[in-house]
Motif scaffolding. Structure first.
Motif, PDB file in Angstrom:
ATOM      1  N   GLY A  65      30.737  33.359  -8.472  1.00  0.00           N
ATOM      2  CA  GLY A  65      32.198  33.394  -8.231  1.00  0.00           C
ATOM      3  C   GLY A  65      32.515  32.127  -7.554  1.00  0.00           C
ATOM      4  N   GLU A  66      32.760  32.340  -6.323  1.00  0.00           N
ATOM      5  CA  GLU A  66      32.963  31.270  -5.270  1.00  0.00           C
ATOM      6  C   GLU A  66      31.493  30.895  -4.608  1.00  0.00           C
ATOM      7  OE1 GLU A  66      37.048  30.991  -2.931  1.00  0.00           O
ATOM      8  OE2 GLU A  66      36.601  33.228  -3.250  1.00  0.00           O
ATOM      9  N   GLY A  67      31.511  29.527  -4.527  1.00  0.00           N
ATOM     10  CA  GLY A  67      30.473  29.081  -3.677  1.00  0.00           C
ATOM     11  C   GLY A  67      30.981  28.155  -2.439  1.00  0.00           C
ATOM     12  N   GLY A  68      31.643  28.934  -1.404  1.00  0.00           N
ATOM     13  CA  GLY A  68      32.101  27.934  -0.418  1.00  0.00           C
ATOM     14  C   GLY A  68      31.333  27.616   0.730  1.00  0.00           C
ATOM     15  N   SER A  69      31.103  26.285   0.702  1.00  0.00           N
ATOM     16  CA  SER A  69      30.743  25.717   1.819  1.00  0.00           C
ATOM     17  C   SER A  69      29.246  26.312   2.443  1.00  0.00           C
ATOM     18  CB  SER A  69      31.465  25.800   2.986  1.00  0.00           C
ATOM     19  OG  SER A  69      31.380  24.824   4.021  1.00  0.00           O
ATOM     20  N   GLY A  70      28.994  26.055   3.841  1.00  0.00           N
ATOM     21  CA  GLY A  70      27.836  26.310   4.329  1.00  0.00           C
ATOM     22  C   GLY A  70      27.499  27.850   4.156  1.00  0.00           C
ATOM     23  N   GLY A  71      28.380  28.663   4.038  1.00  0.00           N
ATOM     24  CA  GLY A  71      28.305  30.196   3.701  1.00  0.00           C
ATOM     25  C   GLY A  71      27.667  30.397   2.629  1.00  0.00           C
ATOM     26  N   ALA A  72      27.700  29.501   1.682  1.00  0.00           N
ATOM     27  CA  ALA A  72      27.172  29.697   0.257  1.00  0.00           C
ATOM     28  C   ALA A  72      25.925  29.047   0.502  1.00  0.00           C
ATOM     29  CB  ALA A  72      27.918  29.154  -0.570  1.00  0.00           C
ATOM     30  N   LEU A  73      26.048  27.667   0.857  1.00  0.00           N
ATOM     31  CA  LEU A  73      24.633  26.774   1.041  1.00  0.00           C
ATOM     32  C   LEU A  73      23.407  27.618   1.782  1.00  0.00           C
ATOM     33  CD1 LEU A  73      23.199  24.230   0.468  1.00  0.00           C
ATOM     34  CD2 LEU A  73      23.875  23.639   2.818  1.00  0.00           C
ATOM     35  N   ALA A  74      23.795  28.577   2.769  1.00  0.00           N
ATOM     36  CA  ALA A  74      22.766  29.238   3.413  1.00  0.00           C
ATOM     37  C   ALA A  74      21.884  30.266   2.245  1.00  0.00           C
ATOM     38  CB  ALA A  74      23.307  30.031   4.442  1.00  0.00           C
ATOM     39  N   LEU A  75      22.498  30.641   1.207  1.00  0.00           N
ATOM     40  CA  LEU A  75      21.863  31.287   0.217  1.00  0.00           C
ATOM     41  C   LEU A  75      21.430  30.518  -1.055  1.00  0.00           C
ATOM     42  CD1 LEU A  75      23.774  34.507   0.869  1.00  0.00           C
ATOM     43  CD2 LEU A  75      21.711  34.142   1.603  1.00  0.00           C
ATOM     44  N   ALA A  76      21.725  29.397  -0.989  1.00  0.00           N
ATOM     45  CA  ALA A  76      21.681  28.528  -2.268  1.00  0.00           C
ATOM     46  C   ALA A  76      20.693  27.236  -1.903  1.00  0.00           C
ATOM     47  CB  ALA A  76      22.847  28.386  -3.017  1.00  0.00           C
ATOM     48  N   CYS A  77      19.844  27.342  -1.059  1.00  0.00           N
ATOM     49  CA  CYS A  77      18.882  26.388  -0.702  1.00  0.00           C
ATOM     50  C   CYS A  77      17.696  26.141  -1.149  1.00  0.00           C
ATOM     51  CB  CYS A  77      19.166  26.059   0.939  1.00  0.00           C
ATOM     52  SG  CYS A  77      18.766  27.534   1.687  1.00  0.00           S
ATOM     53  N   GLY A  78      17.154  26.802  -1.942  1.00  0.00           N
ATOM     54  CA  GLY A  78      15.896  27.305  -2.653  1.00  0.00           C
ATOM     55  C   GLY A  78      15.523  26.552  -3.802  1.00  0.00           C
ATOM     56  N   ASP A  79      14.618  27.116  -4.817  1.00  0.00           N
ATOM     57  CA  ASP A  79      14.197  26.330  -5.739  1.00  0.00           C
ATOM     58  C   ASP A  79      15.264  25.905  -6.948  1.00  0.00           C
ATOM     59  OD1 ASP A  79      11.699  26.181  -4.664  1.00  0.00           O
ATOM     60  OD2 ASP A  79      11.797  28.354  -4.772  1.00  0.00           O
ATOM     61  N   ARG A  80      16.106  26.780  -7.337  1.00  0.00           N
ATOM     62  CA  ARG A  80      17.030  26.891  -8.516  1.00  0.00           C
ATOM     63  C   ARG A  80      18.290  27.135  -7.940  1.00  0.00           C
ATOM     64  NH1 ARG A  80      12.871  24.533  -9.935  1.00  0.00           N
ATOM     65  NH2 ARG A  80      11.872  24.868 -12.033  1.00  0.00           N
ATOM     66  N   VAL A  81      19.026  26.350  -8.507  1.00  0.00           N
ATOM     67  CA  VAL A  81      20.584  26.905  -8.432  1.00  0.00           C
ATOM     68  C   VAL A  81      21.401  27.087  -9.586  1.00  0.00           C
ATOM     69  CG1 VAL A  81      22.823  26.784  -7.035  1.00  0.00           C
ATOM     70  CG2 VAL A  81      20.511  26.141  -6.007  1.00  0.00           C
ATOM     71  N   TRP A  82      21.603  28.219 -10.346  1.00  0.00           N
ATOM     72  CA  TRP A  82      22.615  28.335 -11.290  1.00  0.00           C
ATOM     73  C   TRP A  82      24.028  28.753 -10.888  1.00  0.00           C
ATOM     74  CZ3 TRP A  82      21.026  28.270 -16.948  1.00  0.00           C
ATOM     75  CH2 TRP A  82      19.739  27.618 -17.050  1.00  0.00           C
ATOM     76  N   MET A  83      24.820  28.430 -11.987  1.00  0.00           N
ATOM     77  CA  MET A  83      26.095  28.821 -11.723  1.00  0.00           C
ATOM     78  C   MET A  83      26.685  29.333 -12.850  1.00  0.00           C
ATOM     79  SD  MET A  83      27.971  25.640  -9.634  1.00  0.00           S
ATOM     80  CE  MET A  83      29.585  26.307  -9.708  1.00  0.00           C
ATOM     81  N   PHE A  84      27.658  30.493 -12.747  1.00  0.00           N
ATOM     82  CA  PHE A  84      28.269  31.128 -13.998  1.00  0.00           C
ATOM     83  C   PHE A  84      29.376  30.045 -14.376  1.00  0.00           C
ATOM     84  CE2 PHE A  84      27.685  36.058 -13.699  1.00  0.00           C
ATOM     85  CZ  PHE A  84      26.447  35.780 -13.464  1.00  0.00           C
ATOM     86  N   GLU A  85      29.621  30.299 -15.586  1.00  0.00           N
ATOM     87  CA  GLU A  85      30.560  29.251 -16.400  1.00  0.00           C
ATOM     88  C   GLU A  85      31.854  29.336 -15.596  1.00  0.00           C
ATOM     89  OE1 GLU A  85      30.558  30.461 -20.488  1.00  0.00           O
ATOM     90  OE2 GLU A  85      32.933  29.844 -20.599  1.00  0.00           O
ATOM     91  N   ASN A  86      32.307  30.589 -15.014  1.00  0.00           N
ATOM     92  CA  ASN A  86      33.746  30.467 -14.253  1.00  0.00           C
ATOM     93  C   ASN A  86      33.323  30.591 -12.856  1.00  0.00           C
ATOM     94  OD1 ASN A  86      35.701  30.380 -16.441  1.00  0.00           O
ATOM     95  ND2 ASN A  86      34.419  32.204 -17.181  1.00  0.00           N
ATOM     96  N   SER A  87      32.829  29.651 -12.337  1.00  0.00           N
ATOM     97  CA  SER A  87      32.410  29.654 -10.856  1.00  0.00           C
ATOM     98  C   SER A  87      32.653  28.194 -10.246  1.00  0.00           C
ATOM     99  CB  SER A  87      30.904  30.219 -10.513  1.00  0.00           C
ATOM    100  OG  SER A  87      30.089  29.138 -10.927  1.00  0.00           O
ATOM    101  N   MET A  88      32.713  28.253  -8.858  1.00  0.00           N
ATOM    102  CA  MET A  88      32.857  27.021  -8.343  1.00  0.00           C
ATOM    103  C   MET A  88      32.192  26.838  -7.008  1.00  0.00           C
ATOM    104  SD  MET A  88      36.373  28.071  -6.485  1.00  0.00           S
ATOM    105  CE  MET A  88      36.624  26.930  -5.068  1.00  0.00           C
ATOM    106  N   TYR A  89      31.779  25.685  -6.492  1.00  0.00           N
ATOM    107  CA  TYR A  89      30.931  25.282  -5.514  1.00  0.00           C
ATOM    108  C   TYR A  89      31.504  24.031  -4.768  1.00  0.00           C
ATOM    109  CZ  TYR A  89      26.395  24.992  -3.052  1.00  0.00           C
ATOM    110  OH  TYR A  89      25.198  24.988  -2.264  1.00  0.00           O
ATOM    111  N   SER A  90      31.698  24.392  -3.567  1.00  0.00           N
ATOM    112  CA  SER A  90      32.469  23.123  -3.001  1.00  0.00           C
ATOM    113  C   SER A  90      32.354  23.056  -1.534  1.00  0.00           C
ATOM    114  CB  SER A  90      33.964  23.100  -3.155  1.00  0.00           C
ATOM    115  OG  SER A  90      34.441  24.481  -2.848  1.00  0.00           O
ATOM    116  N   VAL A  91      32.568  21.838  -0.945  1.00  0.00           N
ATOM    117  CA  VAL A  91      32.411  21.735   0.608  1.00  0.00           C
ATOM    118  C   VAL A  91      33.365  22.420   1.478  1.00  0.00           C
ATOM    119  CG1 VAL A  91      33.643  19.751   0.813  1.00  0.00           C
ATOM    120  CG2 VAL A  91      31.789  20.136   2.164  1.00  0.00           C
ATOM    121  N   LEU A  92      34.523  22.853   0.804  1.00  0.00           N
ATOM    122  CA  LEU A  92      35.418  23.686   1.463  1.00  0.00           C
ATOM    123  C   LEU A  92      36.397  24.148   0.304  1.00  0.00           C
ATOM    124  CD1 LEU A  92      38.174  22.066   3.793  1.00  0.00           C
ATOM    125  CD2 LEU A  92      37.350  20.798   1.876  1.00  0.00           C
ATOM    126  N   SER A  93      37.610  24.798   0.501  1.00  0.00           N
ATOM    127  CA  SER A  93      38.388  25.356  -0.420  1.00  0.00           C
ATOM    128  C   SER A  93      39.400  24.185  -0.958  1.00  0.00           C
ATOM    129  CB  SER A  93      39.307  26.506   0.037  1.00  0.00           C
ATOM    130  OG  SER A  93      40.220  26.125   1.106  1.00  0.00           O
TER     131      SER A  93
END
Ligand SMILES: [Zn+2]
Lengths: 262, 285
Positions: free
Chosen positions: A152-180
């Protein structure tokens, strides 16, 4: 695997879809992908944050650790999870479970849908920055595969803390950004109503992020949740098989290279 | 309804540090301390630019800090330039202005420093360079500093000052948090010391990564240290936040800072800590 996008969506549409009330909940997604999920609570220090759900499960008979940010379904649950914005204790719980996974040599699957870490008085007092920093620091060298999916939303450091591993995939309807996009427009143009325009400029869509190698692939979505689960399972199976071929030090080295390129 | 207010505002959160504190001190004028609000003649702040009343350290550029902090310094990576990955309108102009103002290529000054007998990797973030925001070159310079320190078995001291992410570099700014954290971890794994000194303001992605990863975390008196901005917290929670919530002294009380060190004592304190951790200082050599 590349998603077959039937028609081109604007960045603003993707933002709206990523935040949609229709998005599946963390528990629905967990139960759709894994069998026998058992939730494990608490950070072993002071609290159990409802915005981050964690536990152990089986994935095609393989033991795994599952971590998911949770926006909640009912009004009560949404308030309790701050609409999926974790407290420091949430990040401490996730790190505890990741270190536990490392001890028992099982992979970690992290499912992310958060506007960001919770900005609250108690979150500040309990060290929100330190909690995220500690995740980034420790996950950088854990000797087990860590695969993240932003659903869904991948918001800033709060998302990165759980997305700093080996692979990152995103759902077709999702976003990932440094802030809103609203925050971005407010800071840079002093006008939060230009959020749609900001969404375009920010390159926060899965397609743009895949081009930039920020993510490794896009999960195709459809109305049928069953079909989405099937797609996710296929991707996870392939990624886990690939990552299993690496020795622990190769795994950590490749993870290092993944982020060193930025 | 708090529930709906919160829903509405959570998507809008962003970080904004205190603008007033960033205003340049006009020479030959009376200036007010942004913390205790007492006014002083600018010369009363002295070489360290510190409030005579409350010891708050006024925001200074990295090069100004360098002058009184070290005995010698050899600068690294001073010509790296951002690729401007989003091709963001007017960003180049903003960068040029910041470069002139700070005499830096980006928001951190890095190099190898010497204080008394101690040689170490030193990074100083500059709050005057686009609010000390973290761009790709900020991240690259800090990463290279840790990589070199790891190769050459040197400790690292890093002075943080940051309004958070560099918006103009979007997701690439965010990726710096992970990139730097890896480099800090590798440095740490070899048993080397890392000291952070939190200066006014240390916020956002810098707080949520390398600022909080030090073996020893120091701060300057009354420095603002936090993750989210005060206004964001108030907008999100619809509750008034105490003025001193993010003062270093309060953050220390909550357990996230080891010690508050005034500017005039900083050089001596760092030299002492570096010496204490240097090989050969232990009983078994
Ligand atoms: Zn004062």
């Amino acid at each position: 695997m590349v998603s077959l996008l039937d028609k081109k969506k604007t960045a603003a549409q993707i933002v709206a879809n990523a935040r949609s009330e229709e998005k599946m909940s963390a528990y629905e997604l967990i139960n759709g992908i894994f069998s026998d999920f058992m939730e494990l609570h608490g950070d072993r220090l002071s609290d159990d944050d409802a915005a981050i759900v964690g536990g152990v499960a089986k994935f095609n008979d393989m033991p795994v650790t599952v971590i998911a940010t949770n926006k909640g379904k009912s009004a009560e649950e949404r308030l309790r999870t701050h609409f999926g914005c974790p407290e420091p204790s949430g990040y401490r719980k996730s790190l505890r479970l990741i270190k536990q996974a490392e001890k028992f040599n099982r992979p970690v699957i992290a499912l992310v849908n958060t506007a960001g870490a919770y900005p609250g008085k108690s979150a500040e007092e309990n060290g929100q920055g330190e909690a995220i920093a500690h995740n980034l620091f420790e996950i950088s060298s854990v000797k087990i595969p860590v695969i993240s999916m932003i659903y869904g939303e991948g918001g800033s450091g709060g998302a990165l803390a759980l997305a700093c591993g080996d692979r990152v995939w995103m759902f077709e309807n999702s976003m990932y950004s440094v802030l809103s996009p609203e925050g971005f427009a407010a800071i840079l143009w002093k006008d939060s109503s230009r959020a749609d325009e900001a969404a375009e400029v920010m390159q926060l869509t899965p397609e743009k992020l895949l081009e930039q190698h920020v993510i490794d692939g896009i999960v195709p979505e459809s109305r049928s949740h069953k079909r989405v689960f099937k797609a996710v399972k296929k991707i996870l199976q392939k990624e886990l098989t690939d990552l299993d071929k690496l020795t622990p030090s190769e795994l950590v080295e490749k993870r290092h290279q993944r982020f060193r390129q930025f | 309804m708090q529930l709906f207010d919160e829903l509405k505002t959570l998507g809008h959160k962003h970080i904004k540090a205190d603008k007033k504190a960033g205003e340049k001190v006009p020479s030959g004028m009376w200036i007010a301390c942004p913390k205790c609000h007492q006014s002083f003649y600018h010369k009363d702040l002295g070489v360290y630019q510190v409030c005579p009343n409350c010891e708050y350290g006024f925001r200074i550029t990295a090069r100004e800090r360098l002058k009184w902090l070290v005995d010698s310094f050899s600068e690294m990576d001073d010509s790296l330039k951002t690729t401007d990955p989003l091709k963001f309108p007017n960003y180049q102009k903003k960068l040029s202005k910041a470069r002139v103002q700070t005499e830096l290529n980006d928001s951190v000054l890095t190099g190898i420093a010497k204080v008394e007998e101690q040689t170490f990797g030193l990074g100083i973030m500059d709050p005057a360079f686009i609010m000390g925001s973290m761009g790709t070159i900020t991240g690259e310079k800090i990463t290279r500093l840790f990589e070199r320190a790891t190769r050459q078995s040197m400790p690292v001291v890093l002075f943080t000052a940051s309004g958070g992410a560099r918006m103009q570099e979007g997701i690439f700014s965010l990726m710096q948090m992970a990139k730097i954290s890896q480099a800090v971890k590798r440095h740490s794994e070899t048993g080397l010391l890392y000291i952070t000194v939190l200066t006014d303001p240390t916020t956002g992605g810098v707080t949520a990564s390398f600022a909080m990863q030090g073996d020893i975390i120091l701060a300057e008196p009354r420095a603002l240290v936090g993750f989210a901005g005060k206004r964001v917290i108030e907008q999100t929670t619809h509750q008034k936040v105490p003025n001193d919530l993010q003062d270093a002294e309060r953050v220390l009380e909550h357990g996230f800072i080891d010690a508050i060190v005034p500017r005039k004592d900083m050089k001596k304190k760092l030299a002492w800590l570096l010496d204490l951790h240097s090989k050969g200082s232990g009983a078994n050599g």
